[in-house]
Motif scaffolding. Structure first.
Motif, mmCIF file in Angstrom:
data_model
loop_
_atom_site.group_PDB
_atom_site.id
_atom_site.type_symbol
_atom_site.label_atom_id
_atom_site.label_comp_id
_atom_site.label_asym_id
_atom_site.label_seq_id
_atom_site.Cartn_x
_atom_site.Cartn_y
_atom_site.Cartn_z
ATOM 1 N N VAL A 162 0.550 2.938 1.152
ATOM 2 C CA VAL A 162 -0.238 2.830 -0.076
ATOM 3 C C VAL A 162 -0.520 4.251 -0.543
ATOM 4 C CG1 VAL A 162 -2.314 1.933 -1.150
ATOM 5 C CG2 VAL A 162 -1.289 0.742 0.797
ATOM 6 N N PHE A 163 -0.137 4.498 -1.791
ATOM 7 C CA PHE A 163 -0.198 5.852 -2.344
ATOM 8 C C PHE A 163 -1.333 5.903 -3.347
ATOM 9 C CE2 PHE A 163 2.034 9.630 -4.125
ATOM 10 C CZ PHE A 163 2.435 10.202 -2.935
ATOM 11 N N VAL A 164 -2.295 6.776 -3.118
ATOM 12 C CA VAL A 164 -3.432 6.892 -4.023
ATOM 13 C C VAL A 164 -3.764 8.368 -4.201
ATOM 14 C CG1 VAL A 164 -5.853 6.294 -4.431
ATOM 15 C CG2 VAL A 164 -4.373 4.680 -3.243
ATOM 16 N N ASP A 165 -3.904 8.780 -5.450
ATOM 17 C CA ASP A 165 -4.335 10.126 -5.776
ATOM 18 C C ASP A 165 -3.514 11.200 -5.045
ATOM 19 O OD1 ASP A 165 -5.824 12.058 -7.062
ATOM 20 O OD2 ASP A 165 -7.346 12.137 -5.476
ATOM 21 N N GLY A 166 -2.224 11.051 -5.083
ATOM 22 C CA GLY A 166 -1.344 12.114 -4.603
ATOM 23 C C GLY A 166 -1.155 12.188 -3.105
ATOM 24 N N LYS A 167 -1.588 11.160 -2.385
ATOM 25 C CA LYS A 167 -1.282 11.157 -0.960
ATOM 26 C C LYS A 167 -1.284 9.731 -0.403
ATOM 27 C CE LYS A 167 -5.949 12.672 -0.025
ATOM 28 N NZ LYS A 167 -6.738 13.895 -0.023
ATOM 29 N N VAL A 168 -0.814 9.626 0.843
ATOM 30 C CA VAL A 168 -0.747 8.314 1.471
ATOM 31 C C VAL A 168 -2.144 7.932 1.953
ATOM 32 C CG1 VAL A 168 0.237 7.008 3.395
ATOM 33 C CG2 VAL A 168 1.656 8.663 2.152
ATOM 34 N N ALA A 169 -2.650 6.810 1.434
ATOM 35 C CA ALA A 169 -3.994 6.373 1.798
ATOM 36 C C ALA A 169 -3.968 5.472 3.032
ATOM 37 C CB ALA A 169 -4.645 5.647 0.630
ATOM 38 N N GLU A 170 -2.885 4.716 3.188
ATOM 39 C CA GLU A 170 -2.781 3.836 4.339
ATOM 40 C C GLU A 170 -1.312 3.493 4.548
ATOM 41 O OE1 GLU A 170 -5.064 0.226 4.082
ATOM 42 O OE2 GLU A 170 -4.524 -0.412 6.117
ATOM 43 N N SER A 171 -0.925 3.362 5.806
ATOM 44 C CA SER A 171 0.435 2.935 6.115
ATOM 45 C C SER A 171 0.364 1.742 7.045
ATOM 46 C CB SER A 171 1.226 4.065 6.791
ATOM 47 O OG SER A 171 1.309 5.183 5.934
ATOM 48 N N ALA A 231 8.511 1.412 1.800
ATOM 49 C CA ALA A 231 8.051 1.124 0.443
ATOM 50 C C ALA A 231 6.821 1.974 0.168
ATOM 51 C CB ALA A 231 7.721 -0.349 0.306
ATOM 52 N N ILE A 232 6.802 2.547 -1.023
ATOM 53 C CA ILE A 232 5.602 3.257 -1.448
ATOM 54 C C ILE A 232 5.019 2.484 -2.615
ATOM 55 C CG2 ILE A 232 4.728 5.311 -2.595
ATOM 56 C CD1 ILE A 232 6.384 6.983 -0.859
ATOM 57 N N PRO A 270 5.077 -4.621 6.883
ATOM 58 C CA PRO A 270 5.264 -5.423 5.660
ATOM 59 C C PRO A 270 4.009 -6.219 5.302
ATOM 60 C CG PRO A 270 7.072 -5.796 7.224
ATOM 61 C CD PRO A 270 6.092 -4.916 7.913
ATOM 62 N N GLU A 271 3.172 -6.523 6.302
ATOM 63 C CA GLU A 271 1.966 -7.308 6.034
ATOM 64 C C GLU A 271 1.008 -6.576 5.092
ATOM 65 O OE1 GLU A 271 2.732 -5.923 8.891
ATOM 66 O OE2 GLU A 271 1.062 -4.575 9.341
ATOM 67 N N TYR A 305 12.372 -9.680 -1.743
ATOM 68 C CA TYR A 305 13.843 -9.648 -1.595
ATOM 69 C C TYR A 305 14.309 -8.507 -0.695
ATOM 70 C CZ TYR A 305 13.260 -12.697 -5.589
ATOM 71 O OH TYR A 305 12.854 -13.707 -6.403
ATOM 72 N N ILE A 306 13.505 -7.461 -0.642
ATOM 73 C CA ILE A 306 13.840 -6.325 0.218
ATOM 74 C C ILE A 306 12.670 -6.135 1.180
ATOM 75 C CG2 ILE A 306 14.355 -3.850 0.310
ATOM 76 C CD1 ILE A 306 15.266 -4.077 -2.633
ATOM 77 N N THR A 307 12.910 -6.424 2.441
ATOM 78 C CA THR A 307 11.807 -6.331 3.410
ATOM 79 C C THR A 307 11.738 -4.921 3.986
ATOM 80 O OG1 THR A 307 12.316 -8.606 3.996
ATOM 81 C CG2 THR A 307 10.768 -7.405 5.429
#
Lengths: 252, 394
Positions: A221-230, A37-38, A233-234, A213-215
């Motif tokens: 976490v996408f911020v300002d054009g890049k992944v800020a944190e991965s 998920a993004i 599911p938590e 519904y979809i785990t």
């Protein structure tokens, strides 16, 4: 098997004030059978990522790579990407007046498979897919996306996902604008797809609601054009509680 | 019922020049006139000089039982309710044809099979003046299909006098050879509570300029004017519509769609609507859409609406000329469909609704095929042009 590998992807769009960098080095790998998920605030570049992978001509790739099972996706035309096994469920599916859903689905299936589907099983498959998404049989005679409600458009996208059976599906805010019943129907469709062997899903969303519904296996976490944190599911739970504020620059 | 009513009050407007059989009222155009400014006069091959000629088109007709075809003099045609010429070509045709073909559909006859009239010419050297009069009796129901093929310089005046409560479908197909010149005026008088659908389909010919005019003989008449055209390199296809709402509670619905491809392809669509003072409670809508497939084409599209009463149900128009929509092509391509196939689908869809509306089953399939052949022509002949068209729209 299907692995979508995005490495250091940089993308710009041309604006009146010259090119504007939207993606600033995105790296993530969807391994065989995984759902990622993004999530991110508006304007963070989530949709740009989806459309860039699909090959929309508006976006210029300025760096990085995208491969599907080792094949260079960025070197392919839009239709070649689809035939290689990529599928983009769009946030705003486009109307194609005068082209029936039945004609559209058959043409797409023929293009993807390289041969026309067997008529008897195909009609059954189409009716089954439409029925599972709560679209009645007259739906296939309507023009593609013309006069569809928001929910019908999204359910039609997921019906295509079931029928075209790609390796990796990118769902661009498929949950936006859906009421809770439609969201459940759409989510069930995505989950049926995920149950198939080795299917990858990149689920782009603004809200945590669909993740009930979809785990996902991984949340970015996408911020300002890049992944800020991965994370797992938590991470979605944290976002639901705290929002995106901690990722945004402090307002002055 | 008398067909010839008193002349309606004249409205000062270029939309409806007064009908007249006197050639002096229709001087040869210079090309600067509003109604001629889009037409390349030189390519009329001297048609407007008005030389007499005995040449004819070959007629091949299929008539349902009860429908008759005969010949009457020009004077008899007028007495039977012919609608007078509003411009020079129609006036020339009326004065030089040497007589009119008269098709009679008796009152209350319901035809299951269409009237099919195939008109063909041998060579563009032939100058042919045509005059046709169709009388459709009250409460009759009939489909009339005209197909023009071959080559000629053909100029015709046609009138459809539609009786009260009749239901008439008219289709005129222009499938001429590349060098043909065709000037035609179809004028329709719609009876009380009658329903008329008139469809022009133009693919062939060097220069085709057609009028479809409609007026009403009482309240409650409905007219649908449809058109489908496909202009290739160098072709001039011009369609001029006029809905004259001269009776209350009448309706007109105009829908023309065209595609253009190749250097010098030129289409003209003029949609004129006049809502007279007495035309209360009428409803009108006109629409023209053009799809430009390559560079080097020109699509002119001019809707005109003149309203003399506000007491109407509705009046509107729309006109749009565009290239292939990049977002549509992207959507289809993202489903694995090649760009060529995507264009074919979009074009097919562009015309599909209209073709279905024509309502003549044996033509529908043929037209769909013709549209696809036209597109294939372009793809095979000049694959580079699509690319440049796309660049142009980016």
């Amino acid at each position: 098997m299907s692995t979508l590998e995005i490495t250091d992807l940089a993308v710009s769009v041309s604006t009146e004030d010259g090119p504007k960098q939207i993606l600033k080095g995105v790296t993530l790998t969807i391994d065989d059978g995984q759902t990622h998920a993004i999530m991110g605030p508006n304007g963070s570049g989530k949709s740009t990522l989806a459309y860039s992978i699909a090959g929309h001509p508006k976006y210029e790739i300025t760096g990085g790579s995208v491969t599907l099972d080792g094949e260079d996706v960025l070197a392919m035309s839009v239709d070649e990407r689809a035939r290689a096994g990529l599928f983009l469920a769009m946030q705003y599916p486009v109307e194609v007046p005068g082209v029936s859903v039945a004609n559209f689905l058959r043409t797409a299936k023929t293009a993807i498979d390289g041969e026309a589907p067997k008529l008897r099983t195909w009609v059954k498959d189409v009716n089954g897919a439409l029925d599972r998404l709560n679209l009645d049989s007259t739906f296939s005679q309507r023009s593609v996306n013309e006069g569809f409600s928001g929910g019908e458009k999204k359910r039609h996208e997921i019906a295509q996902l079931e029928l075209l059976d790609p390796k990796v599906a990118i769902l661009d805010e498929t949950d936006s604008g859906l009421d809770i019943d439609a969201l459940k129907i759409v989510s069930e469709g995505v989950n049926r797809f995920r149950e198939r062997e080795g299917k990858g899903v990149l689920l782009i969303t603004h809200y945590t609601r669909i993740l009930r519904y979809i785990t996902p296996d991984v949340v970015h976490v996408f911020v300002d054009g890049k992944v800020a944190e991965s994370g797992g599911p938590e991470l979605a739970d944290k976002l639901e509680a705290e929002g995106y504020e901690s990722y945004l620059p402090v307002a002055r | 019922m008398t067909v010839t009513a008193a002349a309606p009050a004249r409205v000062e407007s270029h939309l409806n020049p007064p009908p007249s059989y006197d050639l002096a009222d229709h001087p040869a155009p210079t090309g600067r006139e509003e109604v001629w400014r889009f037409t390349p006069l030189k390519r009329l091959r001297g048609l407007l000089d008005g030389e007499p000629s005995d040449a004819c088109l070959e007629w091949d007709t299929t008539l349902p039982e009860g429908v008759t075809l005969s010949t009457v003099t020009a004077e008899e045609a007028r007495a039977l309710g012919e609608l007078g010429p509003n411009e020079r070509p129609a006036a020339l045709a009326a004065s030089l044809s040497g007589g009119a073909a008269l098709l009679d559909v008796p009152a209350e006859l319901e035809c299951d099979e269409p009237v099919v009239i195939r008109l063909s010419g041998n060579t563009v050297e032939d100058l042919v003046w045509g005059q046709l009069l169709y009388r459709i009796g009250a409460h009759a129901k009939v489909t009339i299909v005209l197909v023009h093929t071959g080559a000629a310089r053909y100029c015709a005046i046609s009138t459809f006098v539609v009786g009260d409560g009749a239901q008439v479908d008219i289709v005129s197909v222009q499938d001429w050879d590349d060098d043909a010149v065709h000037l035609g005026r179809d004028a329709i008088r719609v009876g009380r509570d009658a329903r008329v659908k008139h469809t022009s389909v133009s693919f062939g010919g060097d220069l085709v300029r057609l009028h479809a005019n409609v007026e009403y003989d009482g309240p409650g008449g409905e007219a649908e004017l449809l058109g489908l055209y496909f202009a290739d390199a160098g072709q001039h296809l011009e369609h001029r519509l006029f809905a004259d709402h001269n009776a209350p509670r009448t309706s007109s619905n105009v829908n023309y769609k065209g595609a253009l491809q190749g250097q010098g392809a030129h289409t003209v669509w003029i949609g004129n609507v006049l809502i007279r003072k007495e035309a209360e409670g009428i409803e009108t809508y006109e629409e023209n859409r053009n799809l430009v497939l390559t560079d080097g084409c020109q699509a002119d599209s001019v809707p005109n609406l003149e309203i003399e009463t506000g007491e109407i149900e509705g009046a509107g128009h729309a006109s749009a000329t565009a290239r292939f929509d990049d977002e549509q092509l992207f959507y289809l391509q993202s489903r694995g469909v090649s760009v060529e196939e995507a264009r074919r689908l979009v074009l097919h869809g562009f015309f599909a609704d209209l073709i279905r509306k024509i309502g003549v089953p044996f033509l529908e399939e043929q037209l769909t095929e013709t549209v696809e052949k036209e597109l294939a022509k372009n793809m095979l002949a000049a694959p580079g042009e699509f690319a440049s068209a796309l660049e142009g729209s980016a």
